[in-house]
Design a protein around this motif. Sequence first.
Motif, PDB file in Angstrom:
ATOM      1  N   GLU A   1       0.716  -1.325  -0.063  1.00 21.69           N
ATOM      2  CA  GLU A   1       0.015  -0.059   0.010  1.00 21.69           C
ATOM      3  C   GLU A   1       0.819   1.323   0.107  1.00 21.69           C
ATOM      4  O   GLU A   1       0.592   2.298  -0.519  1.00 21.69           O
ATOM      5  N   VAL A   2       2.079   1.235   0.591  1.00 19.66           N
ATOM      6  CA  VAL A   2       2.985   2.314   0.760  1.00 19.66           C
ATOM      7  C   VAL A   2       3.534   2.353  -0.579  1.00 19.66           C
ATOM      8  O   VAL A   2       3.504   3.844  -1.020  1.00 19.66           O
ATOM      9  N   TYR A   3       4.193   1.605  -1.135  1.00 21.42           N
ATOM     10  CA  TYR A   3       4.509   1.689  -2.755  1.00 21.42           C
ATOM     11  C   TYR A   3       3.626   2.170  -3.467  1.00 21.42           C
ATOM     12  O   TYR A   3       3.923   2.787  -4.406  1.00 21.42           O
ATOM     13  N   ALA A   4       2.400   1.397  -3.600  1.00 22.79           N
ATOM     14  CA  ALA A   4       1.259   2.120  -4.262  1.00 22.79           C
ATOM     15  C   ALA A   4       1.163   3.744  -4.316  1.00 22.79           C
ATOM     16  O   ALA A   4       0.967   4.271  -5.310  1.00 22.79           O
ATOM     17  N   ALA A   5       1.065   4.203  -3.076  1.00 20.15           N
ATOM     18  CA  ALA A   5       0.912   5.383  -3.042  1.00 20.15           C
ATOM     19  C   ALA A   5       2.146   6.203  -3.442  1.00 20.15           C
ATOM     20  O   ALA A   5       1.896   7.308  -4.081  1.00 20.15           O
ATOM     21  N   VAL A   6       3.221   5.722  -3.292  1.00 18.46           N
ATOM     22  CA  VAL A   6       4.378   6.537  -3.883  1.00 18.46           C
ATOM     23  C   VAL A   6       4.408   6.544  -5.557  1.00 18.46           C
ATOM     24  O   VAL A   6       4.448   7.515  -5.935  1.00 18.46           O
ATOM     25  N   TRP A   7       3.935   5.386  -5.938  1.00 20.66           N
ATOM     26  CA  TRP A   7       3.975   5.289  -7.479  1.00 20.66           C
ATOM     27  C   TRP A   7       2.803   6.123  -7.915  1.00 20.66           C
ATOM     28  O   TRP A   7       2.975   6.744  -9.028  1.00 20.66           O
ATOM     29  N   ARG A   8       1.892   6.371  -7.295  1.00 25.87           N
ATOM     30  CA  ARG A   8       0.527   7.188  -7.688  1.00 25.87           C
ATOM     31  C   ARG A   8       1.293   8.693  -7.893  1.00 25.87           C
ATOM     32  O   ARG A   8       1.092   9.470  -8.743  1.00 25.87           O
TER      33      ARG A   8
END
Length: 157
Positions: A146-153
């Motif tokens: 979830e953290v990675y997804a937020a950063v990628w967004r």
Amino acid sequence: MVAVKHPPNNEHIDEEMMKMEVNLDDISGEWLGYVMDKLFEAGANDVFYTPIFMKKNRPGVLLQLLTASNTLDKMKNILLKETTTLGIRYYPITVHRMERRFIEIETKWGPVTVKQGIDQGHVFQSSPEYEDCRKIAETHNIPLKEVYAAVWRKIDK
């Protein structure tokens, strides 16, 4: 030939590098982790393992490392003292290092450092720093993905 010292994040060619490797078939995983730490502490640029099959179909590990030529003796010493090898292969190698920069992305949980690869002034790759993401995931009790997804967004905007 005298090694040229380059700023670490500028694109450049390292022509004074060595690749070293040993085949190991009688060493524990814990020892491999210890050796990896020792090699990095001594200045290795990269260390990695690959599963292999050796003589008589014995499973083994190929330990490889990349290091500056002026640290060759130090690396040999670690490999001979800390592994079960009886021989070390090494050869010169040229490494083309791309320009890189670090930016900070703000998430709702806090900042994350992102490493970017640059080619001719253009970002061709971005990679969130694992330790920043791991710390946020543990602190806020959320899945790492979830953290990675937020950063990628944020990067994709």
